[in-house]
Design a protein around this motif. Structure first.
Motif, short mmCIF file in Angstrom:
data_model
loop_
_atom_site.label_atom_id
_atom_site.label_comp_id
_atom_site.label_asym_id
_atom_site.label_seq_id
_atom_site.Cartn_x
_atom_site.Cartn_y
_atom_site.Cartn_z
N VAL A 118 0.70 -1.36 -0.11
CA VAL A 118 0.25 -0.02 0.44
C VAL A 118 0.89 1.33 -0.08
O VAL A 118 2.34 1.12 0.47
CB VAL A 118 -0.97 0.18 1.12
CG1 VAL A 118 -2.01 1.16 1.19
CG2 VAL A 118 -1.69 -1.43 1.28
N GLN A 123 0.95 4.08 5.64
CA GLN A 123 -0.40 3.79 5.02
C GLN A 123 -0.25 2.16 5.02
O GLN A 123 -0.97 0.99 4.44
CB GLN A 123 -0.96 3.55 3.38
CG GLN A 123 -1.73 4.73 3.05
CD GLN A 123 -2.92 5.37 3.62
OE1 GLN A 123 -3.75 4.63 3.07
NE2 GLN A 123 -3.38 6.32 4.49
N ARG A 157 -8.20 -3.66 -5.40
CA ARG A 157 -7.00 -3.28 -6.19
C ARG A 157 -8.32 -3.24 -7.53
O ARG A 157 -9.37 -4.43 -6.65
CB ARG A 157 -5.83 -3.80 -5.96
CG ARG A 157 -5.71 -5.44 -5.47
CD ARG A 157 -4.96 -5.73 -6.15
NE ARG A 157 -4.77 -5.71 -7.66
CZ ARG A 157 -3.77 -5.90 -8.59
NH1 ARG A 157 -3.01 -5.68 -7.86
NH2 ARG A 157 -4.31 -6.09 -9.95
N SER A 165 -0.58 -3.14 -10.18
CA SER A 165 -1.90 -2.26 -9.08
C SER A 165 -1.23 -2.61 -8.21
O SER A 165 -1.61 -3.49 -7.66
CB SER A 165 -2.65 -2.26 -9.54
OG SER A 165 -3.60 -1.75 -9.06
N ASP A 166 -1.22 -0.88 -7.27
CA ASP A 166 -0.87 -0.69 -5.88
C ASP A 166 -2.26 -1.27 -5.72
O ASP A 166 -3.75 -0.96 -5.79
CB ASP A 166 -0.40 0.12 -5.92
CG ASP A 166 1.41 0.52 -6.16
OD1 ASP A 166 1.51 -0.62 -5.43
OD2 ASP A 166 1.33 1.53 -6.32
N TRP A 167 -2.47 -1.78 -4.06
CA TRP A 167 -3.85 -1.83 -3.31
C TRP A 167 -3.80 -0.72 -2.26
O TRP A 167 -3.10 0.18 -2.55
CB TRP A 167 -3.40 -2.37 -2.34
CG TRP A 167 -3.68 -4.63 -2.90
CD1 TRP A 167 -2.14 -5.01 -3.04
CD2 TRP A 167 -4.61 -5.42 -2.66
NE1 TRP A 167 -2.58 -6.36 -3.32
CE2 TRP A 167 -3.99 -6.54 -2.94
CE3 TRP A 167 -6.09 -4.97 -2.35
CZ2 TRP A 167 -5.09 -7.05 -3.30
CZ3 TRP A 167 -6.69 -6.03 -2.61
CH2 TRP A 167 -6.14 -7.33 -2.80
N GLU A 168 -5.42 0.55 -2.63
CA GLU A 168 -5.71 0.91 -2.43
C GLU A 168 -6.14 1.11 -1.10
O GLU A 168 -6.92 0.19 -0.65
CB GLU A 168 -6.35 1.86 -2.90
CG GLU A 168 -6.48 1.77 -4.85
CD GLU A 168 -7.33 3.07 -5.07
OE1 GLU A 168 -8.15 3.20 -5.51
OE2 GLU A 168 -7.21 1.99 -6.71
N ARG A 169 -6.34 1.82 -0.25
CA ARG A 169 -6.38 2.28 1.56
C ARG A 169 -7.67 3.08 1.80
O ARG A 169 -7.04 4.07 2.15
CB ARG A 169 -5.34 1.57 2.65
CG ARG A 169 -5.48 1.77 4.03
CD ARG A 169 -4.71 1.57 5.10
NE ARG A 169 -5.60 1.67 6.37
CZ ARG A 169 -4.39 1.29 7.46
NH1 ARG A 169 -3.48 1.87 7.60
NH2 ARG A 169 -5.42 1.30 8.74
N PRO A 170 -8.88 3.14 1.45
CA PRO A 170 -9.52 4.18 1.93
C PRO A 170 -9.42 4.76 2.97
O PRO A 170 -9.53 3.76 3.60
CB PRO A 170 -10.73 3.29 0.85
CG PRO A 170 -10.82 2.19 1.06
CD PRO A 170 -9.43 1.86 0.60
N SER A 230 -13.85 6.08 -7.46
CA SER A 230 -13.79 7.37 -5.66
C SER A 230 -14.42 7.29 -4.65
O SER A 230 -16.04 6.22 -5.23
CB SER A 230 -13.62 8.61 -6.16
OG SER A 230 -14.92 8.90 -6.67
#
Length: 332
Positions: A118, A123, A157, A165-170, A230
């Protein structure tokens, strides 16, 4: 001549309040141990099972159960599997301890093993295990929580792992029903449901806890909306009255609107569990919590740790000091 009167609209169905009794039977040939998670995809059934010192991933394709791999949870760095789900392409995504994950082909071949990466200061996801994973709208979601329930993360992701692709941490600021402004705290994330609605719109529901230590933990169920790449507005608290949801955040979601949805609530300090299921026929069946029935399962002895709903709508139960069981009739 006057026009004939239109027939009155049908009366709305009542919502159901109370218990619904369903009979269960042991699943023949199921591997021994404590069931941690289940996933179904057509002819394939995947299970994560704790037996002895390690956890293992098992697969059943119609020819009997076979163990794919086992890791030792007593090793200096525990890397055992803890959660499993199927991707839109049919491969297995397996979350594990210490932020590890695997991708497994439908034939049981290990395609990749990695840790969540992440990007961004603050993060990091530490050494938390994955609690549940789900795929929707060609994205994979994973929930993580530390041992005491004071910190964790929701990661996501694209489900197409052939593209980097990186993992997203919303962020998870959520707005309680009694407050005007969002609450921003570190949260541990448990039960996870991701449901594609329409127009690239995905609803995500999660059970969370937060606090400095186990005796001070506060529990909620929150929902968020992901659309066009988003997150839309704040995460909203969606807790119901204690008479409906008496035991804190969901520990597991299972099933779909078509097969029937089930939700597991577990109070760890007392090992008491409640499972919400669709009401009996003839009552309203909303895709939510109001009007859902509390499961009464006389044959289920032990501590339920996970649930699953197969493609035919049968509810599966598994956990500690109990056999893995399947309902004799579908939920719907």
């Amino acid at each position: 001549m006057s026009e004939p009167d239109e027939p009155p609209p049908p009366a709305p169905l009542e919502t159901f309040q109370g218990e619904r009794t369903i009979r269960f039977e042991a699943v023949p040939g199921f591997p021994p141990g404590t069931l941690l998670d289940l996933a179904f995809d057509g002819s394939l059934t995947a299970a994560v099972i704790l037996n002895g010192a390690g956890t293992a991933l098992w697969l059943e394709d119609g020819s009997g159960w076979r163990r794919l791999f086992t890791t030792d949870d007593q090793a200096p760095i525990a890397t055992g599997p803890t959660a499993v789900c199927f991707s839109p392409g049919g491969e297995l995504f397996v979350g594990g301890a210490n932020a590890y994950f695997w991708r497994i082909g439908r034939d049981g071949t290990t395609l990749a093993r990695d840790r969540f990466n992440v990007v961004g200061i603050g993060q990091e996801v530490g050494d938390w295990p994955v609690k549940q994973c789900r795929t929707a709208s060609n994205r994979v979601f994973a929930s993580l929580a530390n041992d005491i329930g004071s910190d964790g993360a929701l990661l996501m992701r694209p489900a197409d792992f052939s593209r980097p692709s990186d993992w997203e941490r919303p962020p998870l600021p959520f707005r309680p029903a009694t407050r005007e402004y969002p609450t921003v705290v570190d949260v541990a994330v448990y039960g996870l449901r991701a449901r594609f609605v329409s127009n690239s719109f995905t609803e995500v529901v999660a059970g969370i806890t937060y606090g400095a230590s186990r005796p001070t933990l506060t529990a909620h169920t929150i929902t968020g909306q992901y659309q066009y790449g988003s997150w839309v507005s704040d995460w909203l608290e969606r807790d119901r009255p204690q008479t409906v949801l008496p035991y804190g955040p969901p520990r597991a979601f299972a099933g779909t609107e078509d097969t029937g949805e089930a939700v597991l609530f577990l109070r760890e300090d007392s090992n008491r569990w409640r499972i919400l299921i669709p009401p009996p026929p003839g009552y309203a069946d909303p895709f939510g919590y109001d009007g859902m029935a509390i499961l009464n399962a006389p044959e289920a002895q032990g501590v339920v740790r996970t649930i699953g709903v197969d493609s035919e709508g049968h509810l599966w139960l598994g956990g500690s000091a109990m056999q893995t069981m399947r309902s004799t009739t579908p939920l719907k």
